[in-house]
Scaffold this motif. Structure first.
Motif, PDB file in Angstrom:
ATOM      1  N   ILE A   1       1.226  -1.204   0.136  1.00  0.00           N
ATOM      2  CA  ILE A   1       0.090  -0.446   0.280  1.00  0.00           C
ATOM      3  C   ILE A   1       0.749   1.314   0.102  1.00  0.00           C
TER       4      ILE A   1
ATOM      5  N   GLU B   1       3.578   5.069   3.903  1.00  0.00           N
ATOM      6  CA  GLU B   1       2.525   6.364   4.249  1.00  0.00           C
ATOM      7  C   GLU B   1       3.629   7.848   3.641  1.00  0.00           C
TER       8      GLU B   1
ATOM      9  N   GLN C   1      -5.633   3.717   5.456  1.00  0.00           N
ATOM     10  CA  GLN C   1      -4.182   3.218   5.876  1.00  0.00           C
ATOM     11  C   GLN C   1      -4.216   1.961   7.180  1.00  0.00           C
TER      12      GLN C   1
ATOM     13  N   ILE D   1       3.253  -1.114   3.977  1.00  0.00           N
ATOM     14  CA  ILE D   1       2.559   0.034   3.947  1.00  0.00           C
ATOM     15  C   ILE D   1       3.557   0.884   4.162  1.00  0.00           C
TER      16      ILE D   1
ATOM     17  N   ALA E   1      -4.143  -1.612   8.135  1.00  0.00           N
ATOM     18  CA  ALA E   1      -2.988  -2.362   8.318  1.00  0.00           C
ATOM     19  C   ALA E   1      -3.903  -3.507   9.145  1.00  0.00           C
TER      20      ALA E   1
END
Ligand code: EPZ
Length: 420
Positions: free
Chosen positions: A293, A324, A306, A322, A310
């Protein structure tokens, strides 16, 4: 403070009706003060952020009447008063009163909006834009004093496609002399919802939803009726939940186009979805596949989903990463997920790895921010045993009727006062 208590491990089925968008409603309410007559806004979510904005409107002397999801706001007699810090600090979105009051009164004094756990949340792009429109910005005793003899249209390029700055500058420019063009503007659905509201009042805004928004200043804004757009982050949160433990869960009253990036990700993960005009029906597959992601501005994968995602990735087979890219500190939910049995690790303040599937067990955990709280609600519903989520008021800020909505699809969940 409240806490949420969940008995997890139950399969969920039935319908979850999505409410009006928090991130749109918290901009529409301040925008209403621009109007010299009464405006009506429908589909307003009943969440604590709206209560806080009501307090500000009443403090300014507006007449506010709320019944069910309808709010009527008459700002014809408001005064330009300093908003007490104790109220403005309740939510970030109070900063929309900067653009609205600057536009209406050519002067606004406001306390610095607080940062929060996900990041410092500066407002330099807002202030730079106000200056481009001819305003003077001074800082004194942790307040901003923003004044303008008059506001003139300008070309404003945003260093970052900031949602808040885009909306605040639209509010400040809507009655400025001449034309303003905001380039590298944010394109989230709530930007379009606010621009449509202003146009319904008689503003002349074009290009909302694209990276270039043009605002031709007008003198008068008149009464109108407007509707808050469905909350695609609330919808996405429940879609993620249904992908793990749902059986024919229908998430209704949504605009599927607003969720394209999540739908595409859930397809990669192996989640079959029935997509209708205004609903999505999901049954959890036997196996969820790991994926990567990367959060981006709209229409990329939303940073606000997000943290809920998770939790899903702790149940996916394999290693997920992930990344961010929007906020500098948005992984505080991972520690709490690890307490429940997840295997996650922070690689940097913008990157985390999640290895699954791992069995989650009910524990006592703490919400650190709104979407981290949502991540923990999903984890509590998936885990076996009892989960207690402290600081649940964070969650109530952005998810209208979350306990009722989840109870209606078979969850064992309740809200209690906490003595923590
Ligand atoms: C809005 O915050 C949302 N809040 C956030 O949702 C959301 O995460 C964010 O947009 C991104 O989609 C509301 O709409 C009330 P930004 P906002 O300005 O407007 C930097 C939730 O969970 N930046 O787009 O504050 C900033 O530091 C909340 O519902 C500057 O540097 O977000 C961040 O790194 C959390 N200077 C990035 O831009 C500025 O002047 C995104 O900020 C403004 C922003």
């Amino acid at each position: 403070m409240h806490k949420i208590i969940i008995e997890g491990g139950k399969e969920l089925s039935g319908e979850i009706k999505i409410s009006g968008s928090k991130n749109s409603a918290v901009a529409l309410v301040p925008a209403a003060v621009l109007c010299d007559e009464e405006v009506t806004i429908a589909n307003v979510p009943n969440i604590s952020d709206i209560d806080a904005l009501d307090e500000i409107l009443n403090h300014l002397g507006a007449t506010v009447t709320r019944n069910d999801d309808m709010i009527k706001i008459d700002s014809s007699k408001i005064e330009n008063k300093v908003i007490p810090e104790v109220i403005s600090k309740k939510l970030r979105a109070s900063y929309y009163f900067m653009g609205a009051l600057l536009s209406k009164f050519k002067k606004v004094e406001m306390y610095f909006p607080g940062g929060c756990s996900i990041g410092a949340r500066p407002i330099n792009l807002h202030l730079k834009g106000f200056e481009a429109l001819g305003a003077k910005v001074q800082e004194k005793d942790n307040m901003f004093v923003i004044t303008a003899d008059n506001l003139r249209g300008a070309k404003i390029n945003l260093d970052f496609a900031s949602v808040g700055a885009t909306i605040n500058l639209m509010l400040a420019a809507v009655k400025a002399e001449g034309t303003t063009v905001i380039s590298n503007a944010a394109k989230e659905p709530h930007i379009v919802n606010v621009a449509t509201f202003l146009n319904n009042m008689g503003a002349k805004i074009s290009g909302a939803g694209t990276s270039e928004i043009k605002i031709v200043g007008v003198n008068h804004l008149h009464s109108c009726f407007h509707e808050v757009v469905p909350d695609y982050i609330e919808a996405g949160t429940y879609m993620i939940l249904a992908s793990i433990i749902g059986k024919k869960v229908t998430i209704s009253n949504i605009i599927p186009d607003h969720l394209e990036s999540l739908i595409s990700k859930l397809e990669d993960i192996g989640v079959p979805m029935e997509i209708g005009i205004d609903f999505i029906r999901i049954s959890a597959p036997d196996k969820l596949m790991a994926t990567n992601i990367k959060t981006q501005v709209y229409p990329g994968f939303p940073t606000d989903l997000q943290q809920p995602m998770a939790t899903l990735l702790t149940q996916a087979v394999g290693k997920s990463i992930i990344n961010e890219t929007i906020w500098e500190n948005r992984f505080l939910n991972l520690n709490e997920l690890n307490k429940m049995g997840a295997t996650t690790e922070l690689l940097s303040n913008s990157k985390a790895v999640i290895v699954g599937p791992t069995k989650l067990h009910g524990k006592k955990v703490k919400a650190t921010d709104l979407r981290a709280g949502a991540s923990l609600v999903i984890a509590g519903l998936v885990a076996d045993g009892k989960t207690t989520i402290e600081n649940a008021d964070y969650i109530l800020r952005g998810y209208e009727g979350i306990v009722d909505k989840l109870t209606n699809v078979g969850a064992k969940i309740k809200l209690e006062q906490s003595n923590e």
